[in-house]
Design an enzyme around this catalytic site. Sequence first.
Site, short mmCIF file in Angstrom:
data_model
loop_
_atom_site.label_atom_id
_atom_site.label_comp_id
_atom_site.label_asym_id
_atom_site.label_seq_id
_atom_site.Cartn_x
_atom_site.Cartn_y
_atom_site.Cartn_z
N CYS A 161 -11.41 -26.98 -72.20
CA CYS A 161 -12.43 -26.43 -71.28
C CYS A 161 -11.95 -25.19 -70.53
CB CYS A 161 -12.87 -27.51 -70.31
SG CYS A 161 -13.49 -28.98 -71.14
N HIS A 297 -14.77 -25.25 -61.30
CA HIS A 297 -14.85 -25.98 -62.56
C HIS A 297 -15.86 -27.11 -62.38
CE1 HIS A 297 -13.63 -27.19 -66.50
NE2 HIS A 297 -13.12 -28.33 -66.11
N GLU A 308 -9.95 -30.50 -57.24
CA GLU A 308 -10.27 -29.08 -57.14
C GLU A 308 -10.59 -28.70 -55.70
OE1 GLU A 308 -12.87 -25.61 -59.40
OE2 GLU A 308 -13.41 -27.71 -59.71
N LYS A 329 -22.69 -26.56 -63.46
CA LYS A 329 -22.75 -27.56 -64.51
C LYS A 329 -23.88 -28.58 -64.30
CE LYS A 329 -17.98 -27.18 -66.14
NZ LYS A 329 -17.49 -26.06 -65.34
N HIS A 334 -21.77 -29.26 -69.11
CA HIS A 334 -20.43 -28.71 -69.30
C HIS A 334 -20.32 -28.19 -70.72
CE1 HIS A 334 -16.29 -27.93 -69.22
NE2 HIS A 334 -15.80 -29.09 -68.83
N PHE A 393 -8.48 -30.39 -70.76
CA PHE A 393 -7.65 -31.51 -71.22
C PHE A 393 -6.32 -30.97 -71.73
CE2 PHE A 393 -11.31 -34.66 -72.41
CZ PHE A 393 -11.49 -34.92 -71.06
#
Length: 405
Positions: A161, A297, A308, A329, A334, A393
């Site tokens: 991502c 994010h 975050e 998002k 996403h 990830f």
Amino acid sequence: MKRVVVTGLGMINSLGLDKESAFLAIIEGKCGIKNIESFDIEKHSVKIAGEIMNFDPLSVMDGKEVKKADRFIQLGLKAADEAIKDAKFGDDLDVERFGIASASGVGGLPNIEKNSVVCELKGPRRISPFFIPSSLVNMLGGFISISQGLKGPNLASVTACAAGTHAINEAAKSIMVGTADKMLVVGAESAICPAGIGGFAAMKALSTRNDDPQTSSRPFDKDRDGFVMGEGAGALVLESYDDAVARGARIYGELIGFGESGDANHITTPTMDGPLRAMKGAYKMAGEPKIDYVNAHGTSTAVNDKNETAAIKELFGGKENCPPVSSIKGQIGHCLGAAGAIEAIVCLMSMRDGILPPTINYTTPDENCDLDYIPNKARKAEIKVTMSNSFGFGGTNGVVIFKKI
């Protein structure tokens, strides 16, 4: 090193087939998440996603070529074509000094799934000869380079991502050190297929709010229960500041800082430290300017949103010093490897129009997420500097900072 600016943009997602319609819908707080229509969802625990409707690949490809390219490539071609046209180049373009930095998280997963089934049920001789070239992530750049006639560096980022943001960074580096004068960044993803939805659902990463898709993605909200998959593509034309000024180009913004880091912690669970170091790196490179907006994010997962938020507060020296923050998002889902490119575009268009995009579906505050998330409604503001975060990830992180010129 050379200064790097953005002179062309292109975008497609579940809220629009072009950058202007998609951005307007995001600002209006609309939501493109609904029940999945592209395959039978009866046996799936997750039945929702941000699918793109009414996209015709024939708008960017010859009919004979469509079967050779997975959907993520088709979406990338659409965004790339819009960005190149938006940059308004003349006939004297030096294509040997114009490269591509492409990005995707999983590439042609639908084709991988389809041909795996064919191999199992009908045998290897029935596998499509276009299977491999339609699935490779770097084929996104390959198809686009052919379509646009670009002969400079052809790079690909495959960092989950964070891929879209890392592609921006790689493109900027190429221009800064002089291996290219211009770079087309394209992040694209289309992994909404039985294996894609089933795989992320098996990890318990996705929202199961199937009864109310429009409120399923809830970044920073106390009742968030996972992210919602989206598909889409974003494209940015980067070039040296001197070249852009010389040709009288419209400049959306200058890339003044970028940062990258690794968590070295867990394959799927993010830390606070890794993202913070990426933000610190970008912030230091940019000269520690006043940041007017952070595009987070903001995945709508319990751990990411908490960590975050903590990282942003640490970066700016406490809650009271933090700029407004939001995640889009909730509107488009996403988009995995395309997210960073799409969100960078939203940052640049927000600076252009002087408006902060909202975080929709924010109704119940979380004590661990206590910043100004621009809840539910866009806000007019003077925006001179923006930061955009992307975390993936494997503990891979990327951050970019843009300045209005």
